[in-house]
Design an enzyme around this catalytic site. Structure first.
Site, short mmCIF file in Angstrom:
data_model
loop_
_atom_site.label_atom_id
_atom_site.label_comp_id
_atom_site.label_asym_id
_atom_site.label_seq_id
_atom_site.Cartn_x
_atom_site.Cartn_y
_atom_site.Cartn_z
CB SER A 74 -0.86 0.00 1.26
OG SER A 74 -1.44 1.28 1.48
CE1 TYR B 125 -3.91 -2.37 5.13
CE2 TYR B 125 -3.24 -0.10 4.72
CZ TYR B 125 -3.66 -1.32 4.24
OH TYR B 125 -3.80 -1.52 2.90
N1 LIG Z 1 -8.70 -0.36 -0.81
C1 LIG Z 1 -7.63 0.39 -0.64
O1 LIG Z 1 -7.72 1.64 -0.54
C2 LIG Z 1 -6.26 -0.23 -0.58
C3 LIG Z 1 -5.15 0.60 -0.71
C4 LIG Z 1 -3.88 0.04 -0.64
C5 LIG Z 1 -3.73 -1.32 -0.47
N2 LIG Z 1 -4.81 -2.11 -0.34
C6 LIG Z 1 -4.60 -3.56 -0.14
O2 LIG Z 1 -5.24 -4.26 -1.19
C7 LIG Z 1 -5.48 -5.60 -0.77
C8 LIG Z 1 -6.89 -5.98 -1.18
O3 LIG Z 1 -7.81 -5.15 -0.49
P1 LIG Z 1 -9.10 -4.52 -1.19
O4 LIG Z 1 -8.94 -3.06 -1.19
O5 LIG Z 1 -9.37 -5.21 -2.46
O6 LIG Z 1 -10.20 -4.84 -0.08
P2 LIG Z 1 -11.36 -5.93 -0.03
O7 LIG Z 1 -12.32 -5.73 -1.14
O8 LIG Z 1 -11.85 -5.90 1.37
O9 LIG Z 1 -10.58 -7.30 -0.29
C9 LIG Z 1 -9.86 -7.97 0.71
C10 LIG Z 1 -9.78 -9.42 0.31
O10 LIG Z 1 -8.98 -10.12 1.27
C11 LIG Z 1 -9.68 -11.27 1.70
N3 LIG Z 1 -9.27 -11.60 3.05
C12 LIG Z 1 -9.26 -10.79 4.13
N4 LIG Z 1 -8.84 -11.49 5.20
C13 LIG Z 1 -8.59 -12.75 4.77
C14 LIG Z 1 -8.15 -13.94 5.42
N5 LIG Z 1 -7.86 -13.96 6.72
N6 LIG Z 1 -8.00 -15.07 4.68
C15 LIG Z 1 -8.30 -15.06 3.34
N7 LIG Z 1 -8.72 -13.96 2.69
C16 LIG Z 1 -8.87 -12.83 3.41
C17 LIG Z 1 -11.15 -10.90 1.58
O11 LIG Z 1 -11.96 -12.06 1.37
P3 LIG Z 1 -12.85 -12.82 2.44
O12 LIG Z 1 -13.44 -11.80 3.36
O13 LIG Z 1 -13.85 -13.52 1.58
O14 LIG Z 1 -11.91 -13.76 3.11
C18 LIG Z 1 -11.14 -10.07 0.29
O15 LIG Z 1 -11.21 -10.93 -0.81
C19 LIG Z 1 -5.26 -5.62 0.74
O16 LIG Z 1 -4.02 -6.24 1.03
C20 LIG Z 1 -5.21 -4.14 1.12
O17 LIG Z 1 -4.40 -3.91 2.23
C21 LIG Z 1 -6.08 -1.60 -0.40
#
Ligand SMILES: NC(=O)c1ccc[n+]([C@@H]2O[C@H](COP(=O)([O-])OP(=O)(O)OC[C@H]3O[C@@H](n4cnc5c(N)ncnc54)[C@H](OP(=O)(O)O)[C@@H]3O)[C@@H](O)[C@H]2O)c1
Length: 284
Positions: free
Chosen positions: A148, A161
């Protein structure tokens, strides 16, 4: 490690964690469009199968491994499932992750350990095991982690985080140099604010379901991206591997400037904290 030859991705196999929503789901679909076959992991089975169906509709094959990334057997299960179904894997994207908003002094020990387990230790274990298999088979590969922009600077309330994301970033850099002689690329992905379920999860875990839009108020318009945009950047990196994937040159520059001038960073963060307090009057 910037490569000038465009890689052909057709028939390559990618393993993606956190593929039931957001960046992981979008990347699965974008990869399928290039002809890659996809192994998807997350905990919510129904959502995962829905994404797998979209992968198939895009003309690729999909395999699903349901489970929590912190389950110690899951990395081996994913790698075995890819070998059994597709005969191999070429790319692993450790993307599963979450965040929460809390002042550092209020983060309980178990909350800190859990977020490190999911965001850092599980991702580290998966990429390490994947690298070991590629090395033992003498095969090239590409390993990625979804870090991130908050790996480079932290926002108030996001200390835990940010720490997990910075840890990912350092691990990837070291692995990149170590594995380079073996033709295994390692890349870190640095999304900026992305419109996914991330912020709903963060609000829920912070006990502050404010009902506000799914992206926070500190995120200025123009600095909120779609998961598809991140997914397309990831696919470009698979075609031409590079150390870091950024989707905002502005934020990348700001991160670099803030690293050089920490007092400037604090000034910006104080302003972000004020904006956040105004939008969340329940906060202390
Ligand atoms: N959104 C942002 O602004 C942003 C910015 C920078 C980086 N990121 C990073 O991008 C990545 C994806 O996040 P996103 O933004 O796409 O959010 P999201 O839509 O909430 O996706 C998170 C994914 O991780 C899975 N997950 C969470 N905990 C888990 C566990 N213990 N075991 C297996 N799967 C798990 C969730 O699936 P289930 O709940 O079905 O398990 C979901 O598929 C993350 O690493 C986040 O830190 C996000």
């Amino acid at each position: 490690m910037v490569r000038f030859m465009r890689r052909v991705l057709t028939d390559q196999v990618i393993i993606i964690t956190g593929a039931s929503s957001g960046i992981g789901a979008a990347t699965a679909i974008e990869c399928a469009k290039t002809g890659m076959n996809v192994l998807l992991n997350a905990r919510r089975e129904e959502k995962l199968h829905a994404v797998a169906e979209q992968v198939r509709q895009a003309g690729a094959q999909a395999e699903v491994v349901v489970g929590d990334v912190t389950d110690q057997r899951i990395s081996a299960r994913m790698l075995d499932a890819a070998q059994q179904r597709f005969g191999r894997f070429d790319v692993v994207f450790a993307n599963a992750g979450y965040g929460f908003e809390k002042p550092a002094v209020e983060v309980a020990d178990e909350e800190l350990r859990r977020i490190f387990d999911v965001n850092f230790f599980a991702a580290a274990e998966l990429l390490t095991r994947a690298a070991q298999r590629l090395l033992s088979q003498g095969r090239p590969g590409h390993l990625l982690m979804c870090s991130s922009c908050l790996a480079k600077f932290t926002l108030p309330l996001y200390s835990a985080y940010s720490a997990t994301k910075a840890a990912q970033s350092h691990l990837c850099r070291a692995m990149r140099i170590e594995l380079e002689p073996h033709a295994i690329d390692v890349s870190s992905v640095y999304p900026i604010t992305t419109a996914t379920e991330f912020f709903e999860v963060a609000q829920r875990l912070s006990g502050r379901e404010t009902g506000r839009a799914s992206v926070p108020d500190h995120a200025r318009r123009g600095f909120v991206q779609s998961p598809q945009r991140v997914a397309r950047a990831v696919v470009r990196c698979l075609r031409r591997p590079k150390p870091e994937v950024w989707t905002s040159h502005t934020v990348r520059t700001v991160a670099a400037v803030m690293t050089m001038f920490p007092s400037f960073m604090d000034l910006i963060m104080r302003r972000a904290a004020r904006t956040h307090r105004r939008s969340s009057p329940a906060d202390p």
